[in-house]
Design a protein around this motif. Structure first.
Motif, PDB file in Angstrom:
ATOM      1  N   GLU A 142      43.514  63.779  65.282  1.00  0.00           N
ATOM      2  CA  GLU A 142      42.575  63.746  66.509  1.00  0.00           C
ATOM      3  C   GLU A 142      41.819  65.365  66.007  1.00  0.00           C
ATOM      4  O   GLU A 142      40.791  65.317  66.755  1.00  0.00           O
ATOM      5  CB  GLU A 142      43.478  64.088  67.726  1.00  0.00           C
ATOM      6  CG  GLU A 142      44.138  62.856  68.189  1.00  0.00           C
ATOM      7  CD  GLU A 142      45.682  62.757  67.363  1.00  0.00           C
ATOM      8  OE1 GLU A 142      46.378  62.053  68.081  1.00  0.00           O
ATOM      9  OE2 GLU A 142      45.754  63.243  66.297  1.00  0.00           O
ATOM     10  N   PHE A 143      42.513  66.230  65.399  1.00  0.00           N
ATOM     11  CA  PHE A 143      41.657  67.336  65.400  1.00  0.00           C
ATOM     12  C   PHE A 143      40.547  67.318  64.413  1.00  0.00           C
ATOM     13  O   PHE A 143      39.742  68.139  64.417  1.00  0.00           O
ATOM     14  CB  PHE A 143      42.594  68.677  64.542  1.00  0.00           C
ATOM     15  CG  PHE A 143      44.127  68.758  65.726  1.00  0.00           C
ATOM     16  CD1 PHE A 143      43.654  68.899  66.769  1.00  0.00           C
ATOM     17  CD2 PHE A 143      45.097  69.036  64.961  1.00  0.00           C
ATOM     18  CE1 PHE A 143      44.594  69.196  67.750  1.00  0.00           C
ATOM     19  CE2 PHE A 143      46.174  69.606  65.727  1.00  0.00           C
ATOM     20  CZ  PHE A 143      45.917  69.684  67.185  1.00  0.00           C
ATOM     21  N   LEU A 144      40.279  66.334  63.671  1.00  0.00           N
ATOM     22  CA  LEU A 144      39.030  66.094  62.877  1.00  0.00           C
ATOM     23  C   LEU A 144      37.757  66.389  63.917  1.00  0.00           C
ATOM     24  O   LEU A 144      36.563  66.542  63.427  1.00  0.00           O
ATOM     25  CB  LEU A 144      39.051  64.688  62.364  1.00  0.00           C
ATOM     26  CG  LEU A 144      39.970  64.478  61.009  1.00  0.00           C
ATOM     27  CD1 LEU A 144      39.894  63.060  60.784  1.00  0.00           C
ATOM     28  CD2 LEU A 144      39.490  65.279  60.044  1.00  0.00           C
ATOM     29  N   VAL A 145      37.921  65.879  65.249  1.00  0.00           N
ATOM     30  CA  VAL A 145      36.783  66.219  65.937  1.00  0.00           C
ATOM     31  C   VAL A 145      36.198  67.728  66.149  1.00  0.00           C
ATOM     32  O   VAL A 145      35.172  67.749  66.410  1.00  0.00           O
ATOM     33  CB  VAL A 145      37.038  65.662  67.418  1.00  0.00           C
ATOM     34  CG1 VAL A 145      38.032  66.442  68.195  1.00  0.00           C
ATOM     35  CG2 VAL A 145      35.952  65.351  68.516  1.00  0.00           C
ATOM     36  N   PHE A 146      37.056  68.430  65.872  1.00  0.00           N
ATOM     37  CA  PHE A 146      36.694  69.962  65.981  1.00  0.00           C
ATOM     38  C   PHE A 146      36.188  70.616  64.523  1.00  0.00           C
ATOM     39  O   PHE A 146      35.631  71.659  64.535  1.00  0.00           O
ATOM     40  CB  PHE A 146      38.025  70.825  66.358  1.00  0.00           C
ATOM     41  CG  PHE A 146      38.546  70.440  67.699  1.00  0.00           C
ATOM     42  CD1 PHE A 146      37.974  71.113  68.964  1.00  0.00           C
ATOM     43  CD2 PHE A 146      39.494  69.556  67.877  1.00  0.00           C
ATOM     44  CE1 PHE A 146      38.335  70.925  70.116  1.00  0.00           C
ATOM     45  CE2 PHE A 146      39.968  69.421  69.399  1.00  0.00           C
ATOM     46  CZ  PHE A 146      39.335  69.989  70.158  1.00  0.00           C
ATOM     47  N   VAL A 147      36.262  69.825  63.451  1.00  0.00           N
ATOM     48  CA  VAL A 147      35.812  70.385  62.307  1.00  0.00           C
ATOM     49  C   VAL A 147      34.347  71.066  62.283  1.00  0.00           C
ATOM     50  O   VAL A 147      34.147  72.111  61.741  1.00  0.00           O
ATOM     51  CB  VAL A 147      36.007  69.297  61.149  1.00  0.00           C
ATOM     52  CG1 VAL A 147      35.720  70.114  59.758  1.00  0.00           C
ATOM     53  CG2 VAL A 147      37.545  69.200  60.943  1.00  0.00           C
ATOM     54  N   PRO A 148      33.533  69.933  62.873  1.00  0.00           N
ATOM     55  CA  PRO A 148      31.972  70.501  62.743  1.00  0.00           C
ATOM     56  C   PRO A 148      31.911  71.669  63.548  1.00  0.00           C
ATOM     57  O   PRO A 148      31.214  72.846  63.005  1.00  0.00           O
ATOM     58  CB  PRO A 148      31.268  69.270  63.181  1.00  0.00           C
ATOM     59  CG  PRO A 148      32.006  68.161  62.944  1.00  0.00           C
ATOM     60  CD  PRO A 148      33.556  68.588  63.120  1.00  0.00           C
ATOM     61  N   LEU A 149      32.558  71.881  64.750  1.00  0.00           N
ATOM     62  CA  LEU A 149      32.506  73.055  65.612  1.00  0.00           C
ATOM     63  C   LEU A 149      32.828  74.350  64.907  1.00  0.00           C
ATOM     64  O   LEU A 149      32.445  75.257  64.816  1.00  0.00           O
ATOM     65  CB  LEU A 149      33.011  72.862  66.790  1.00  0.00           C
ATOM     66  CG  LEU A 149      32.146  72.083  67.897  1.00  0.00           C
ATOM     67  CD1 LEU A 149      33.052  71.626  69.290  1.00  0.00           C
ATOM     68  CD2 LEU A 149      30.841  72.747  68.193  1.00  0.00           C
ATOM     69  N   ILE A 150      34.070  74.149  64.413  1.00  0.00           N
ATOM     70  CA  ILE A 150      34.894  75.396  63.847  1.00  0.00           C
ATOM     71  C   ILE A 150      34.162  75.905  62.507  1.00  0.00           C
ATOM     72  O   ILE A 150      33.990  77.046  62.361  1.00  0.00           O
ATOM     73  CB  ILE A 150      36.370  75.011  63.495  1.00  0.00           C
ATOM     74  CG1 ILE A 150      37.213  74.375  64.819  1.00  0.00           C
ATOM     75  CG2 ILE A 150      36.648  76.065  62.899  1.00  0.00           C
ATOM     76  CD1 ILE A 150      36.960  75.467  65.955  1.00  0.00           C
ATOM     77  N   LEU A 151      33.499  74.574  61.725  1.00  0.00           N
ATOM     78  CA  LEU A 151      32.871  75.095  60.644  1.00  0.00           C
ATOM     79  C   LEU A 151      31.490  75.929  60.877  1.00  0.00           C
ATOM     80  O   LEU A 151      31.201  76.946  60.326  1.00  0.00           O
ATOM     81  CB  LEU A 151      32.471  73.790  59.630  1.00  0.00           C
ATOM     82  CG  LEU A 151      31.334  73.800  58.600  1.00  0.00           C
ATOM     83  CD1 LEU A 151      32.149  74.799  57.733  1.00  0.00           C
ATOM     84  CD2 LEU A 151      31.199  72.677  57.962  1.00  0.00           C
ATOM     85  N   ALA A 152      30.834  75.554  61.988  1.00  0.00           N
ATOM     86  CA  ALA A 152      29.563  76.364  62.283  1.00  0.00           C
ATOM     87  C   ALA A 152      29.996  77.786  62.577  1.00  0.00           C
ATOM     88  O   ALA A 152      29.211  78.807  62.277  1.00  0.00           O
ATOM     89  CB  ALA A 152      28.810  75.614  63.608  1.00  0.00           C
TER      90      ALA A 152
END
Length: 471
Positions: A142-152
């Motif tokens: 479920e945490f994959l949803v946050f990868v683009p945000l945390i990457l930015a």
């Protein structure tokens, strides 16, 4: 000249898809080397489900992988991992729509500008959030949803893509290691071992705090190093080549409009509702996919996108998740080849044989190492519990260590290789989103992995000596 050298270095890096193709081929070759074997499956009335009979192993006729079966492995792997792959597509589509409104980038930019000089606080705050999600609810994919945000966020404040993956998945691995009320691992294993559900929680809370603290300190020390010198970043070349467009210019921030504010509110409300659903209603991938799809559609409408624009942005976002999806399909293909050739039980029997010869004082540590290895071929925590815990329970009883200690060894062994083994599809998906090679992640992870193992062995020695119970 230096720039050309960096590009040459990137071109020579092993393609992540090629890495997984090699792993799949090695698994196919292994089916010709490892004898086929099988345990009998029987209904276990004590736990109300089918489990293996620990005393029933027998060798059977070999069924090695044929060349045509190898070619079919990808499609079968994609089918097996379809629930995660389609979940990823919807996550990508949602972010494609929300990014089309400009709300997330502008909102993040304003938040990060206010935190200038205090960026390091992002690390403990976010890692505690992700760690608790895993320790209490068993969250991981479920945490994959946050990868683009945390990457930015990480690229903007001067960290790197490795840090983004680490913040999320090192915390998640620590949470799985603690497994305070993780139904998928601890709950399942304790049921099979005949223990009260979530018993022995006190020690697991201390274990979780220790693993989480070690992970947070490790990430903070790494980010301090690269803040002083960006070229010390393990993923420096790849971030320069692929992730600079993720960086948000904090000097020129567009006006945060009322529409964009409403989009952010829709996003945050949806995330809160998803967390509530996971905790209270037991929501999983299907329900979460519906929630994230709704976030995208409502966010797009509120953000002023036309219906055709919402569709276009959704499809573009889905396209960004194609590589992670293929990686998950290949990871599942590798496991399927071993299962279909009936060599998985043989591997299990061989590891059990190594364990049975260990002295009492080393048994818990041996069980931990057993699960570290077996988790590579069976990455699913609940599936691994159903396969291995009948054997571990028998071994625990015969060597007079408690069943609770056996469960502790299982949950620790199940957690750490989730973020190390290439058969862990979720970590490969996160790395693919960040365009970071698996080899770079391994280089970053190994020192902390060793620290985790030392912590695990210390706790297991204590559990053995203290008669950690009940039972």
């Amino acid at each position: 000249m230096k720039k050309n050298n960096k590009k040459l270095k990137i071109k020579k890096a092993l393609n992540p898809v090629l890495l997984m193709v090699i792993v799949v081929c090695l698994c196919a070759i292994a089916t010709y080397i490892i004898p086929a074997g099988q345990y009998e499956i029987e209904y276990n009335e004590a736990v109300g489900k089918e489990t293996i009979n620990p005393d029933s192993f027998m060798y059977i006729e070999r069924t090695p992988t044929t060349p045509f079966q190898l070619l079919q492995a990808l499609t079968l792997g994609l089918q097996k991992g379809s629930y995660v792959i389609f979940f990823l597509l919807i996550i990508g589509g949602m972010f494609g729509i929300l990014n089309g409104t400009g709300a997330l980038n502008v909102g993040i930019a304003n938040l990060l500008k206010k935190m200038q000089g205090k960026e390091f606080l992002l690390i403990p705050i976010l890692m505690i959030f992700f760690g608790c999600g895993s320790a209490f609810c068993g969250n991981f994919e479920e945490f994959l949803v946050f990868v683009p945000l945390i990457l930015a966020c990480c690229i903007t404040v001067g960290y790197d893509s490795i840090t983004a993956v680490g913040i999320i998945f090192l915390a998640a691995a620590a949470g799985y290691g603690g497994g305070i009320t993780n139904t998928f691992t601890v709950g399942t294993a304790q049921e099979i071992a005949g223990l009260p559900r979530f018993s022995g929680m006190g020690l697991r809370i201390i274990l979780f705090v220790t693993l989480e603290l070690a992970s947070i300190i490790y990430v903070i020390l790494y980010t301090r190093l690269i803040k002083k010198n960006q070229q010390l970043s393990i993923s420096y070349d790849y971030d320069m080549e692929f992730n600079q467009d993720k960086k948000i210019n904090l000097d020129i921030i567009p006006e945060f409009t009322l529409r964009q504010l409403f989009v952010v509110i829709v996003f945050l409300t949806g995330i809160v509702f998803a967390v509530w659903g996971i905790i209270k209603m037991g929501y999983y991938v299907d329900e979460l996919s519906g929630i994230f799809l709704a976030i995208g559609i409502i966010g797009g409408i509120v953000g002023g996108l036309k219906p055709a624009e919402i569709c276009d942005k959704f499809i573009k976002g889905c396209g960004d998740m194609l590589l992670p999806g293929v990686m998950i399909g290949l990871a599942n293909a590798a496991v399927l080849l071993l299962q279909n050739a009936n060599v998985m039980d043989t591997i299990l029997k061989a590891l059990e044989g190594l364990l049975s010869n260990l002295p009492h004082t080393l048994m818990a540590g041996g069980m931990f190492l057993f699960h570290l290895i077996f988790n590579v071929v069976v990455p699913s925590g609940s599936a691994q519990a159903n396969i291995t815990m009948p054997l571990m329970t028998t071994l625990a009883d015969s060597t007079e260590i408690t069943r609770q200690t056996a469960v502790l060894a299982y949950q620790l062994g199940d957690s750490f290789t989730n973020v190390l083994a290439p058969t862990g599809g979720e970590i490969l998906a996160a790395l693919a989103i960040c365009k970071v090679p698996f080899s770079k992640w391994v280089k970053f992870l190994i020192p902390l992995f060793i620290i985790w193992c030392v912590i695990a062995l210390v706790f297991l020695v204590y559990a053995t000596k203290s008669g950690y119970g009940p039972l």
